[in-house]
Design a protein around this motif. Structure first.
Motif, PDB file in Angstrom:
ATOM      1  N   THR A   1      52.248  28.288  28.519  1.00  0.00           N
ATOM      2  CA  THR A   1      50.923  28.628  29.020  1.00  0.00           C
ATOM      3  C   THR A   1      49.883  27.646  28.518  1.00  0.00           C
ATOM      4  O   THR A   1      49.752  27.413  27.310  1.00  0.00           O
TER       5      THR A   1
ATOM      6  N   LEU B   1      50.112  32.137  37.895  1.00  0.00           N
ATOM      7  CA  LEU B   1      50.695  33.114  36.979  1.00  0.00           C
ATOM      8  C   LEU B   1      52.145  33.349  37.371  1.00  0.00           C
ATOM      9  O   LEU B   1      52.441  33.625  38.545  1.00  0.00           O
TER      10      LEU B   1
ATOM     11  N   THR C   1      49.949  30.048  33.570  1.00  0.00           N
ATOM     12  CA  THR C   1      50.061  31.208  32.685  1.00  0.00           C
ATOM     13  C   THR C   1      51.423  31.837  32.878  1.00  0.00           C
ATOM     14  O   THR C   1      51.793  32.192  33.999  1.00  0.00           O
ATOM     15  N   VAL C   2      52.169  31.956  31.773  1.00  0.00           N
ATOM     16  CA  VAL C   2      53.513  32.522  31.815  1.00  0.00           C
ATOM     17  C   VAL C   2      53.487  33.834  31.047  1.00  0.00           C
ATOM     18  O   VAL C   2      53.214  33.853  29.838  1.00  0.00           O
ATOM     19  N   SER C   3      53.780  34.909  31.737  1.00  0.00           N
ATOM     20  CA  SER C   3      53.770  36.226  31.095  1.00  0.00           C
ATOM     21  C   SER C   3      55.164  36.564  30.573  1.00  0.00           C
ATOM     22  O   SER C   3      56.179  36.168  31.145  1.00  0.00           O
ATOM     23  N   SER C   4      55.176  37.320  29.490  1.00  0.00           N
ATOM     24  CA  SER C   4      56.469  37.690  28.876  1.00  0.00           C
ATOM     25  C   SER C   4      57.006  38.988  29.463  1.00  0.00           C
ATOM     26  O   SER C   4      56.344  39.683  30.199  1.00  0.00           O
TER      27      SER C   4
ATOM     28  N   GLN D   1      56.139  34.914  35.761  1.00  0.00           N
ATOM     29  CA  GLN D   1      56.858  35.587  34.679  1.00  0.00           C
ATOM     30  C   GLN D   1      57.757  34.605  33.947  1.00  0.00           C
ATOM     31  O   GLN D   1      58.189  33.586  34.507  1.00  0.00           O
TER      32      GLN D   1
ATOM     33  N   PRO E   1      56.514  31.751  27.745  1.00  0.00           N
ATOM     34  CA  PRO E   1      55.102  32.046  27.447  1.00  0.00           C
ATOM     35  C   PRO E   1      54.408  30.906  26.706  1.00  0.00           C
ATOM     36  O   PRO E   1      53.214  30.669  26.927  1.00  0.00           O
TER      37      PRO E   1
END
Length: 125
Positions: A91, A11, A122-125, A13, A88
């Motif tokens: 992902t 994970l 997983t790339v979070s915004s 950002q 994102p």
């Protein structure tokens, strides 16, 4: 027995980086096409990048060009995917695959004979 084992997912950002590794065994590593593919839920598998382990030629999908870098260490039978400026939309589950060398640059899954089990990015915004 051919085996491909991916690692390095996780994970992160948006804007961050990850490096994926694909450790290969069971074949002569330095004369094949190694490809990275990704698949998000509900979407088709997408070719991301590939490399000829014979001469080091590299190929990238337009969606990752300039952000991802593929490389191989033939002494370690390992291919890497350095992913920078992650978004994102990157992902997905990421898979490495091996095929005959003349398929380097191809993103057609049928051109690859063996696949790893995948690693999740997983790339979070």
């Amino acid at each position: 027995e051919v085996q491909l084992v991916e690692s390095g997912g996780g994970l992160v950002q948006a804007g961050g980086s990850l490096r994926l590794s694909c450790a290969a065994s069971g074949f002569t590593f330095d004369d094949y096409a190694l490809g990275w593919f990704r698949q998000a839920p509900g979407k088709e598998r997408e070719g991301v990048s590939s490399i000829s382990t014979r001469d080091g030629r590299t190929y990238y999908a337009d969606s990752v060009k300039g952000r991802f870098t593929i490389s191989s260490d033939n002494a370690k039978n390992t291919v890497y995917l350095q992913m920078n400026s992650l978004k994102p939309e990157d992902t997905a589950g990421y898979y490495c695959a091996v095929g005959e060398e003349h398929y380097s640059g191809s993103y057609h899954p049928s051109h690859y004979d063996y696949w790893g089990q995948g690693t999740q990015v997983t790339v979070s915004s």
